[in-house]
Design a protein around this motif. Structure first.
Motif, PDB file in Angstrom:
ATOM      1  N   LEU A  24      53.815 -18.548  64.360  1.00  0.00           N
ATOM      2  CA  LEU A  24      53.933 -17.140  64.146  1.00  0.00           C
ATOM      3  C   LEU A  24      52.779 -16.802  63.169  1.00  0.00           C
ATOM      4  N   CYS A  25      52.002 -15.756  63.450  1.00  0.00           N
ATOM      5  CA  CYS A  25      51.086 -15.477  62.193  1.00  0.00           C
ATOM      6  C   CYS A  25      51.790 -14.235  61.414  1.00  0.00           C
ATOM      7  N   ILE A  26      52.070 -14.681  59.949  1.00  0.00           N
ATOM      8  CA  ILE A  26      52.439 -13.935  59.212  1.00  0.00           C
ATOM      9  C   ILE A  26      51.461 -13.105  58.160  1.00  0.00           C
ATOM     10  N   ASN A  27      51.515 -11.771  58.281  1.00  0.00           N
ATOM     11  CA  ASN A  27      50.583 -11.021  57.321  1.00  0.00           C
ATOM     12  C   ASN A  27      51.266 -10.935  55.883  1.00  0.00           C
ATOM     13  N   THR A  28      50.486 -11.557  54.810  1.00  0.00           N
ATOM     14  CA  THR A  28      50.741 -11.792  53.732  1.00  0.00           C
ATOM     15  C   THR A  28      49.776 -10.823  52.725  1.00  0.00           C
ATOM     16  N   GLY A  29      49.547  -9.373  53.035  1.00  0.00           N
ATOM     17  CA  GLY A  29      48.620  -8.667  52.438  1.00  0.00           C
ATOM     18  C   GLY A  29      47.125  -8.821  53.048  1.00  0.00           C
ATOM     19  N   ILE A  89      52.675 -19.935  60.788  1.00  0.00           N
ATOM     20  CA  ILE A  89      54.111 -20.834  60.487  1.00  0.00           C
ATOM     21  C   ILE A  89      54.276 -21.360  61.729  1.00  0.00           C
ATOM     22  N   ALA A  90      54.488 -22.602  62.102  1.00  0.00           N
ATOM     23  CA  ALA A  90      54.876 -23.291  62.946  1.00  0.00           C
ATOM     24  C   ALA A  90      56.504 -22.908  63.126  1.00  0.00           C
ATOM     25  N   THR A  91      57.002 -22.694  64.344  1.00  0.00           N
ATOM     26  CA  THR A  91      58.274 -22.294  64.672  1.00  0.00           C
ATOM     27  C   THR A  91      59.152 -23.466  64.460  1.00  0.00           C
ATOM     28  N   ASP A  92      58.654 -24.683  64.648  1.00  0.00           N
ATOM     29  CA  ASP A  92      59.696 -25.741  64.378  1.00  0.00           C
ATOM     30  C   ASP A  92      59.918 -25.859  62.937  1.00  0.00           C
TER      31      ASP A  92
END
Length: 265
Positions: free
Chosen positions: A157-162, A168-171
């Protein structure tokens, strides 16, 4: 040349040909039995063949607007409507033409009675064939519904942090909780806010591994160490990082099914 002739013209020509043949049959039959033959009366009483055309056109408009669930249910209704209508039109047409063209007039009742006695089987047969052809053509054809393949679950998953984006690996995800208007993604050592909904994120995850345990929480079944009853239908789940989260009674059945699948795989 033949392509310029319409189907209705061909049908009319066929009906006229049938009338000529049946009149010829009357002539031969009269000669064989030594009866008098009257061409005008023979033609007059054979005009019922031409009435198949207007009756079919009329009933096609009426029955064409009906959604026939079954040919065998609608066909009898078509025939039982067409035959009386045809007989009535035939009786009136013979009476009218004989009044105008002959020196004596045939009554409607006598004409209809004669037609029923002599030709009823022809009406039933012809309208059954016409109705069967019409309703079989009208019936909707079953078409195969294409199977839509569900999208494959993502591994990351690609998480936007600003300013930055974090992958983040889904595992590594233990738990996902709602934090309107965001969701919180829990890993073993951190929490990360992400702009999404639980439903949209669930569509991306592996449905064999992640399961809804509450209206506001999704858990990775592989991260569950134990679960303890609250004696009210709910449970407390303990995760690998020591965190506890509530399993709602409404999601217990689905949670247990996922546990069984994980243990059997």
């Amino acid at each position: 040349m033949l392509q310029s002739i319409s189907r209705q013209q061909l049908i009319t020509a066929a009906m006229v040909l049938i009338i000529c043949l049946t009149v010829l049959q009357d002539f031969l039959e009269a000669g064989y039995h030594h009866f008098s033959f009257y061409l005008s009366e023979s033609v007059l009483f054979k005009t019922y063949w031409l009435l198949f055309i207007p009756v079919c056109i009329l009933l096609r408009k009426v029955f064409g607007s009906m959604k026939a669930r079954s040919v065998f249910l609608t066909l009898p209704l078509f025939v039982l409507t067409a035959v009386p209508l045809h007989l009535l039109l035939y009786g009136w047409s013979v009476t009218s033409l004989s009044f105008l063209l002959l020196d004596h007039t045939y009554t409607v009742t006598d004409t209809v009675a004669y037609a029923i006695a002599a030709d009823l089987y022809k009406y039933l047969f012809v309208y059954s064939i016409i109705g069967l052809a019409f309703f079989r053509k009208q019936a909707p054809q079953e078409t195969a519904v294409p199977q839509v393949q569900a999208p494959l679950p993502v591994d990351n998953l690609c998480i936007n942090t600003g300013k930055n984006n974090m992958v983040i690996a889904t595992d590594s995800i233990l738990l996902i909780t709602a934090a309107t208007p965001y969701i919180t993604i829990h890993t073993a050592d951190k929490k990360q806010l992400h702009t999404a909904t639980l439903k949209s994120i669930m569509d991306k995850l592996d449905g064999h591994r992640f399961v809804r345990i509450h209206k506001s929480a999704i858990v990775n079944v592989s991260a569950v160490v134990s679960y303890t009853s609250r004696l009210n239908g709910d449970y407390d789940l303990r995760l690998t990082n020591g965190q506890e989260v509530r399993l709602s009674r409404n999601y217990v059945s689905g949670f247990r099914q996922h546990l069984d699948m994980r243990s059997s795989s």
